[in-house]
Design a protein around this motif. Structure first.
Motif, PDB file in Angstrom:
ATOM      1  N   GLU A   1       0.845  -1.188   0.000  1.00 56.31           N
ATOM      2  CA  GLU A   1       0.000   0.000   0.000  1.00 56.31           C
ATOM      3  C   GLU A   1       0.883   1.242   0.000  1.00 56.31           C
ATOM      4  O   GLU A   1       1.734   1.411   0.873  1.00 56.31           O
ATOM      5  CB  GLU A   1      -0.896   0.001   1.240  1.00 56.31           C
ATOM      6  CG  GLU A   1      -1.758   1.237   1.398  1.00 56.31           C
ATOM      7  CD  GLU A   1      -2.756   1.394   0.268  1.00 56.31           C
ATOM      8  OE1 GLU A   1      -2.552   2.306  -0.550  1.00 56.31           O
ATOM      9  OE2 GLU A   1      -3.715   0.596   0.212  1.00 56.31           O
ATOM     10  N   ALA A  36      -0.564   4.535  -0.879  1.00 57.61           N
ATOM     11  CA  ALA A  36      -1.414   5.716  -0.984  1.00 57.61           C
ATOM     12  C   ALA A  36      -0.978   6.794   0.005  1.00 57.61           C
ATOM     13  O   ALA A  36      -0.670   6.515   1.159  1.00 57.61           O
ATOM     14  CB  ALA A  36      -2.871   5.341  -0.734  1.00 57.61           C
ATOM     15  N   VAL A  66      -8.069  10.549  -6.643  1.00 60.70           N
ATOM     16  CA  VAL A  66      -7.879   9.105  -6.806  1.00 60.70           C
ATOM     17  C   VAL A  66      -8.362   8.723  -8.200  1.00 60.70           C
ATOM     18  O   VAL A  66      -9.484   9.060  -8.588  1.00 60.70           O
ATOM     19  CB  VAL A  66      -8.669   8.306  -5.751  1.00 60.70           C
ATOM     20  CG1 VAL A  66      -8.577   6.800  -6.036  1.00 60.70           C
ATOM     21  CG2 VAL A  66      -8.145   8.600  -4.344  1.00 60.70           C
ATOM     22  N   LYS A  93     -12.103  -0.190  -2.932  1.00 66.41           N
ATOM     23  CA  LYS A  93     -10.840   0.350  -2.411  1.00 66.41           C
ATOM     24  C   LYS A  93     -10.794   1.864  -2.578  1.00 66.41           C
ATOM     25  O   LYS A  93     -10.376   2.602  -1.667  1.00 66.41           O
ATOM     26  CB  LYS A  93      -9.658  -0.299  -3.123  1.00 66.41           C
ATOM     27  CG  LYS A  93      -8.301   0.111  -2.541  1.00 66.41           C
ATOM     28  CD  LYS A  93      -8.282  -0.190  -1.034  1.00 66.41           C
ATOM     29  CE  LYS A  93      -6.987   0.241  -0.378  1.00 66.41           C
ATOM     30  NZ  LYS A  93      -5.889  -0.710  -0.652  1.00 66.41           N
ATOM     31  N   LEU A 140     -10.516   4.877   0.315  1.00 68.43           N
ATOM     32  CA  LEU A 140      -9.536   5.972   0.329  1.00 68.43           C
ATOM     33  C   LEU A 140     -10.234   7.330   0.433  1.00 68.43           C
ATOM     34  O   LEU A 140      -9.763   8.225   1.140  1.00 68.43           O
ATOM     35  CB  LEU A 140      -8.675   5.918  -0.936  1.00 68.43           C
ATOM     36  CG  LEU A 140      -7.797   4.673  -1.112  1.00 68.43           C
ATOM     37  CD1 LEU A 140      -7.043   4.755  -2.436  1.00 68.43           C
ATOM     38  CD2 LEU A 140      -6.827   4.503   0.045  1.00 68.43           C
ATOM     39  N   ARG A 189     -11.408   7.933   3.899  1.00 63.67           N
ATOM     40  CA  ARG A 189     -10.276   8.194   4.783  1.00 63.67           C
ATOM     41  C   ARG A 189      -9.719   9.601   4.587  1.00 63.67           C
ATOM     42  O   ARG A 189      -8.841  10.037   5.331  1.00 63.67           O
ATOM     43  CB  ARG A 189      -9.164   7.171   4.530  1.00 63.67           C
ATOM     44  CG  ARG A 189      -9.428   5.800   5.143  1.00 63.67           C
ATOM     45  CD  ARG A 189      -8.415   4.775   4.646  1.00 63.67           C
ATOM     46  NE  ARG A 189      -7.037   5.239   4.786  1.00 63.67           N
ATOM     47  CZ  ARG A 189      -5.995   4.637   4.217  1.00 63.67           C
ATOM     48  NH1 ARG A 189      -6.184   3.565   3.460  1.00 63.67           N
ATOM     49  NH2 ARG A 189      -4.783   5.105   4.384  1.00 63.67           N
ATOM     50  N   LEU A 246      -8.073  10.785   1.841  1.00 58.44           N
ATOM     51  CA  LEU A 246      -6.822  10.888   1.102  1.00 58.44           C
ATOM     52  C   LEU A 246      -6.927  11.766  -0.139  1.00 58.44           C
ATOM     53  O   LEU A 246      -5.914  12.263  -0.636  1.00 58.44           O
ATOM     54  CB  LEU A 246      -6.309   9.489   0.706  1.00 58.44           C
ATOM     55  CG  LEU A 246      -5.284   8.909   1.695  1.00 58.44           C
ATOM     56  CD1 LEU A 246      -5.968   8.521   2.996  1.00 58.44           C
ATOM     57  CD2 LEU A 246      -4.545   7.739   1.100  1.00 58.44           C
ATOM     58  N   SER A 260      -2.423   2.252  -4.937  1.00 58.04           N
ATOM     59  CA  SER A 260      -3.178   1.580  -3.882  1.00 58.04           C
ATOM     60  C   SER A 260      -3.800   0.312  -4.455  1.00 58.04           C
ATOM     61  O   SER A 260      -4.626   0.378  -5.375  1.00 58.04           O
ATOM     62  CB  SER A 260      -4.267   2.510  -3.333  1.00 58.04           C
ATOM     63  OG  SER A 260      -4.930   1.920  -2.237  1.00 58.04           O
TER      64      SER A 260
END
Length: 210
Positions: free
Chosen positions: A42, A44, A50, A73, A77, A80, A82, A171
């Motif tokens: 991982e 990322a 993304v 996935k 992300l 989260r 990101l 990722s």
């Protein structure tokens, strides 16, 4: 008839052929090891967006297991924090609608706001994923992306996006069947290794500024 001990061994051409085959085989499986190890990690980091690479759409517009794993996935992300947006990249294959549209619809059902989702619906290969997505990304002023795909696919995908001038984190969608089934994982990894070895320009693409 000459004694067995006096028979000639393989000629120089045959010896070089054996050497060449050995080097090629070692290179292919060595690259396959690199591809596999890269994809299993991982990587990322917080980024501008993304980018999710498409996979097969089933009859009735249903996502294949590989496509669903990639979407899940990417949604993880996003939740989260990101990246504030998702770009889904993939055109229409055997079954409509486009891979990008199927990904967007599932992501919205999984809690991603529709306004955070962008579509690239022309691509039919990894090279086109990067090329067509780069048009969208540049219009947004993007510099760093996180690319989501199956583990075996990530090294080549990163290299193509690097060719278009982006900083790229990756990722892996670990739960895809192509990663969980050993035979599938070996097949797709070796296939990716061959694709990289056949395209040195892609293999040796460097991050911008390096």
């Amino acid at each position: 008839m000459p004694p067995l001990a006096l028979k000639k061994g393989p000629g120089p051409l045959r010896r070089w052929l054996f050497v060449g085959l050995g080097v090629a085989t070692f290179g292919l499986y060595g690259m396959a090891f690199v591809v596999d190890r890269f994809g299993q990690r991982e990587r990322a980091v917080p980024s501008d967006i993304v980018v999710v690479l498409g996979a097969r759409v089933l009859p009735g517009g249903q996502p294949s297991p590989a496509l669903r794993a990639r979407i899940e996935k990417a949604v993880e992300l996003y939740h989260r924090g990101l990246a504030p947006r998702l770009l889904f990249s993939g055109g229409v294959g055997i079954n409509p609608p486009s891979e990008a549209r199927v990904m967007r619809d599932l992501a919205v059902r999984l809690g991603v706001p529709e306004e955070a989702c962008l579509l690239e619906e022309q691509s039919h290969s990894t090279e086109q994923n990067a090329r067509f997505s780069s048009v969208v990304l540049r219009s947004l002023g993007v510099r760093r992306v996180v690319v989501v795909s199956d583990p075996y696919h990530l090294l080549r995908a990163r290299q193509y996006f690097r060719l278009h001038g982006f900083e790229v984190a990756t990722s892996p969608a670990f739960l895809t069947e192509r990663n969980m089934r050993f035979v599938d994982r070996c097949y797709w990894t070796v296939r990716e290794a061959a694709a990289l070895l056949l395209h040195p320009r892609v293999l040796f693409a460097r991050e911008p500024g390096r």
